[in-house]
Write a protein that holds these residues in place. Structure first.
Motif, mmCIF file in Angstrom:
data_model
loop_
_atom_site.group_PDB
_atom_site.id
_atom_site.type_symbol
_atom_site.label_atom_id
_atom_site.label_comp_id
_atom_site.label_asym_id
_atom_site.label_seq_id
_atom_site.Cartn_x
_atom_site.Cartn_y
_atom_site.Cartn_z
ATOM 1 N N ARG A 202 56.266 42.607 38.520
ATOM 2 C CA ARG A 202 57.281 41.956 39.359
ATOM 3 C C ARG A 202 57.251 42.448 40.801
ATOM 4 O O ARG A 202 57.669 41.729 41.716
ATOM 5 C CB ARG A 202 58.669 42.198 38.759
ATOM 6 C CG ARG A 202 58.840 41.587 37.383
ATOM 7 C CD ARG A 202 60.194 41.881 36.783
ATOM 8 N NE ARG A 202 61.267 41.214 37.513
ATOM 9 C CZ ARG A 202 62.547 41.308 37.201
ATOM 10 N NH1 ARG A 202 62.924 42.059 36.178
ATOM 11 N NH2 ARG A 202 63.464 40.659 37.902
ATOM 12 N N THR A 203 56.758 43.658 41.017
ATOM 13 C CA THR A 203 56.814 44.238 42.358
ATOM 14 C C THR A 203 55.466 44.313 43.057
ATOM 15 O O THR A 203 55.395 44.707 44.216
ATOM 16 C CB THR A 203 57.412 45.657 42.299
ATOM 17 O OG1 THR A 203 56.599 46.470 41.434
ATOM 18 C CG2 THR A 203 58.834 45.617 41.766
ATOM 19 N N GLY A 204 54.380 43.953 42.362
ATOM 20 C CA GLY A 204 53.062 44.073 42.967
ATOM 21 C C GLY A 204 52.543 45.492 42.901
ATOM 22 O O GLY A 204 53.231 46.412 42.442
ATOM 23 N N ILE A 205 51.307 45.697 43.358
ATOM 24 C CA ILE A 205 50.666 47.010 43.326
ATOM 25 C C ILE A 205 50.058 47.289 44.693
ATOM 26 O O ILE A 205 49.374 46.438 45.259
ATOM 27 C CB ILE A 205 49.565 47.076 42.249
ATOM 28 C CG1 ILE A 205 50.163 46.834 40.854
ATOM 29 C CG2 ILE A 205 48.862 48.432 42.275
ATOM 30 C CD1 ILE A 205 49.142 46.838 39.742
ATOM 31 N N ASP A 206 50.297 48.470 45.209
ATOM 32 C CA ASP A 206 49.720 48.881 46.480
ATOM 33 C C ASP A 206 48.193 48.957 46.362
ATOM 34 O O ASP A 206 47.660 49.558 45.422
ATOM 35 C CB ASP A 206 50.283 50.253 46.877
ATOM 36 C CG ASP A 206 49.664 50.780 48.157
ATOM 37 O OD1 ASP A 206 50.068 50.317 49.235
ATOM 38 O OD2 ASP A 206 48.770 51.650 48.060
ATOM 39 N N ARG A 207 47.498 48.346 47.305
ATOM 40 C CA ARG A 207 46.038 48.311 47.244
ATOM 41 C C ARG A 207 45.421 49.706 47.220
ATOM 42 O O ARG A 207 44.516 49.997 46.417
ATOM 43 C CB ARG A 207 45.477 47.544 48.446
ATOM 44 C CG ARG A 207 45.685 46.051 48.413
ATOM 45 C CD ARG A 207 44.945 45.397 49.573
ATOM 46 N NE ARG A 207 45.100 43.950 49.595
ATOM 47 C CZ ARG A 207 44.386 43.148 50.370
ATOM 48 N NH1 ARG A 207 43.467 43.657 51.183
ATOM 49 N NH2 ARG A 207 44.588 41.832 50.345
#
Length: 232
Positions: A202-207
């Motif tokens: 839901r929050t995405g992932i830091d590259r």
């Protein structure tokens, strides 16, 4: 390098769709350069959340362009092997969720490229997955074997796809854990996107953090040939 052999489409829902459009999509020096240029383009797009790679027609990729390679000098041959290994590790550590959408056959180097992705979806009606080096009398180089040991943990899959170099269709590839989902071709893009969205959460992932974690979980310890030369 601009080319019509590979394209990247950025979708409104945050995906990069990299499509190989060069027939059998055999890997040679020019094609690797084009692939890397398009991967650079994906990374420059900061709004892109995930990468899906695929092909057109009968082939995802039919592996190394052996007709081209046999005409090259030993020096070119060794450098090309290093470039292949570098691409495989680049994809293994790519800082976005990655899905290989196998529209058709994935043989040898094409199968190795597929397993570097986080997920694989495969056409249930057309295409085989095979690492056919045993059949063609080629050893797998050490740096490439390390990719294999990091990414293919199922010993039954290793036995069938690598040791005995069988051409494995979609349903069997799914049962062996070689691929995550199978389906008819029109359904596979939706399946690929669902897997990537699930990975993002839901929050995405830091590259940066994703790349660090991939490097920790899939460590590279075997240098390729060019790396060794640079340290001499």
């Amino acid at each position: 390098m601009s080319s019509n052999k590979v394209s990247v489409e950025f979708t409104d829902d945050g995906f990069a769709i990299l499509t190989m459009k060069n027939g059998e999509n055999r890997l040679n020096a020019e094609f690797l350069e084009i692939l890397n240029d398009n991967l650079d383009k994906v990374l420059r797009n900061k709004s892109c959340k995930a990468l899906i790679t695929t092909g057109e027609g009968k082939f995802y990729s039919n592996g190394v362009d052996l007709k081209w390679l046999m005409k090259q000098s030993k020096e070119v041959h060794l450098h090309f092997r290093s470039e292949i290994e570098s691409l495989l590790w680049r994809m293994t550590h790519f800082p976005l969720p990655t899905v290989a959408l196998l529209n058709g056959h994935a043989f040898a180097g094409g199968a190795f490229l597929a397993i570097t992705h986080d997920y694989i979806v495969m056409n249930s009606k057309r295409g085989w997955f095979s690492m056919n080096e045993t059949r063609v009398g080629l050893r797998i180089p050490a740096a490439t074997r390390e990719v294999l040991s990091n990414k293919m943990k199922n010993t039954n899959a290793v036995r069938e796809a690598v040791l005995f170099a069988r051409s494995i269709p979609g349903p069997e590839a799914k049962s062996l854990g070689l691929v995550d989902e199978i389906g008819e071709l029109p359904t596979l893009m939706g399946a690929a996107k669902r897997l990537a969205i699930g990975a993002l959460g839901r929050t995405g992932i830091d590259r940066d953090m994703l790349e660090i974690m991939k490097k920790d979980l899939y460590p590279r310890t075997v240098m390729n040939i060019d790396d060794k030369k640079s340290k001499l």
